[in-house]
Design a protein around this motif. Structure first.
Motif, short mmCIF file in Angstrom:
data_model
loop_
_atom_site.label_atom_id
_atom_site.label_comp_id
_atom_site.label_asym_id
_atom_site.label_seq_id
_atom_site.Cartn_x
_atom_site.Cartn_y
_atom_site.Cartn_z
N UNK A 11 -3.86 8.41 -9.81
CA UNK A 11 -3.84 7.62 -8.57
C UNK A 11 -2.72 6.59 -8.59
N UNK A 12 -2.36 6.07 -9.77
CA UNK A 12 -1.30 5.06 -9.88
C UNK A 12 -1.57 3.89 -8.93
N UNK A 13 -2.75 3.31 -9.00
CA UNK A 13 -3.11 2.28 -8.02
C UNK A 13 -3.20 2.96 -6.68
N UNK A 14 -2.41 2.46 -5.69
CA UNK A 14 -2.38 3.15 -4.41
C UNK A 14 -1.08 3.93 -4.27
N UNK A 15 -0.30 3.99 -5.33
CA UNK A 15 1.06 4.49 -5.19
C UNK A 15 1.29 5.87 -5.77
N UNK A 16 0.18 6.61 -6.01
CA UNK A 16 0.30 7.93 -6.63
C UNK A 16 1.32 8.82 -5.95
N UNK A 17 1.27 8.93 -4.62
CA UNK A 17 2.17 9.81 -3.89
C UNK A 17 3.62 9.46 -4.17
N UNK A 18 3.90 8.18 -4.13
CA UNK A 18 5.29 7.74 -4.30
C UNK A 18 5.78 7.99 -5.73
N UNK B 111 15.21 5.54 -4.52
CA UNK B 111 15.31 4.20 -3.93
C UNK B 111 14.47 4.09 -2.67
N UNK B 112 14.54 5.14 -1.84
CA UNK B 112 13.74 5.16 -0.62
C UNK B 112 12.25 5.23 -0.91
N UNK B 113 11.89 6.11 -1.86
CA UNK B 113 10.48 6.28 -2.20
C UNK B 113 9.91 4.99 -2.81
N UNK B 114 10.73 4.28 -3.54
CA UNK B 114 10.31 3.01 -4.11
C UNK B 114 10.25 1.93 -3.02
N UNK B 115 11.23 1.98 -2.13
CA UNK B 115 11.34 0.94 -1.11
C UNK B 115 10.19 0.95 -0.11
#
Lengths: 62, 259
Positions: A11-18, B111-115
């Motif tokens: 899940x990576x917190x809420x950032x799994x997708x990213x 960079x975009x995915x992080x941003x």
């Protein structure tokens, strides 16, 4: 280990997708860059071998 | 020194030496990449402000660093092509461009995915992002120029010129976060200062940067070796190397000796 469970890791917190899409893209791009020259080597060797064979046959027939 | 230099610029010598080194460099690349990925994904602590999205940094920063050093190496190869007309430099110049383009693309996309989860936008036309986009187009330019010109050394000279002219973009990328107000945060690593992150955070980054350089080295060596086989066909050593009949005669002599 930072995460308590495998689910939390995914899940990576809420950032799994990213996170996972960024890492996935990195792995794909690096793999393509490694595999392409491997495949190309076979092609180049086959091409040059064919060329060499043609020349040898030509020389033999002369 | 000069004999060493001449040796190094000889395709045959490079082919033999790189063949010995390649397995070791490849092993090191796998080792570093594996360790780096595990540390970056599972062991580094989450950022107190950005949460886990900051883990994208471990891809974004190495690829952005490598994108720029690839370009600088390409330009150096270009300079050597223009001044000394060394064939090996022409091959290196040609072989860096595709990897450089894909790694620049990776830096931009990550960079975009992080941003997006962190600053709420995929893309802004700020100085850092725009100058990186220009870098990507410079790589595309070199690739296109290479394939547009049939004459091999003519193509190399044109690409060398383009990559040298495009070198002006590199300091712009580097100082863009200082010269202009931008969304991009300042550099994570500075050579002159102690890192502002705890060790558990920067060590994986360091490992990932090394891993990316190693992968680049492996890819470059493999590409240049293919290029040598392609271009040095007329030399005896390449012919011997690829000749299947020479190979067969060795095998048959071994077989005959055994009987």
């Amino acid at each position: 280990m930072y995460f308590d469970s495998f689910e939390a890791f995914l899940a990576m917190g809420k950032h799994g997708v990213y996170v996972w899409s960024a890492y996935g893209l990195a792995i794909v791009l690096l793999s393509v860059n490694v595999i392409a020259p491997l495949l190309n080597k076979r092609k180049v060797v086959a091409k040059q071998q064919a060329r060499l064979r043609r020349e040898q046959q030509k020389r033999a027939s002369n | 020194m000069w004999t060493w230099y001449h040796k190094l610029s000889s395709p045959k010598w490079f082919y033999q030496l790189s063949g010995q080194w390649l397995p070791w460099i490849a092993c090191a690349a796998v080792l570093f990449l594996g360790t780096g990925l595990v540390m970056a994904l599972a062991y580094a602590p989450a950022d107190y402000q950005q949460g886990n999205s900051f883990r994208i940094m471990y891809i974004h920063v190495p690829s952005a660093i490598l994108a720029q050093s690839c370009y600088m190496m390409m330009a150096v190869a270009g300079g050597i092509v223009l001044i000394w007309r060394i064939k090996l430099a022409e091959m290196v110049l040609k072989c860096i461009a595709p990897f450089g383009a894909s790694i620049t693309f990776l830096a931009l996309v990550t960079g975009g995915i992080w941003g997006y989860p962190t600053w709420g936008t995929w893309w802004v036309w700020d100085a850092r992002g725009t100058s990186m986009l220009i870098l990507l187009f410079l790589y595309f330019g070199v690739i296109a120029l290479q394939s547009a010109i049939n004459n091999t050394s003519g193509a190399a000279r044109a690409c060398a010129l383009l990559s040298l002219v495009g070198l002006v973009n590199i300091p712009i990328i580097k100082y863009s976060v200082e010269w202009w107000n931008t969304l991009h945060q300042p550099a994570t690593f500075k050579l002159t200062e102690k890192p502002s992150m705890p060790m558990e955070m920067w060590l994986p980054l360091l490992i990932m940067v090394v891993a990316f350089y190693l992968v680049f080295t492996v890819v470059l060596i493999m590409r240049v070796r293919n290029e040598i086989l392609e271009r040095e066909y007329k030399t005896n050593w390449v012919r011997k190397l690829i000749d299947p009949s020479a190979d067969r005669s060795i095998k048959s002599s071994v077989k005959n000796g055994g009987e």
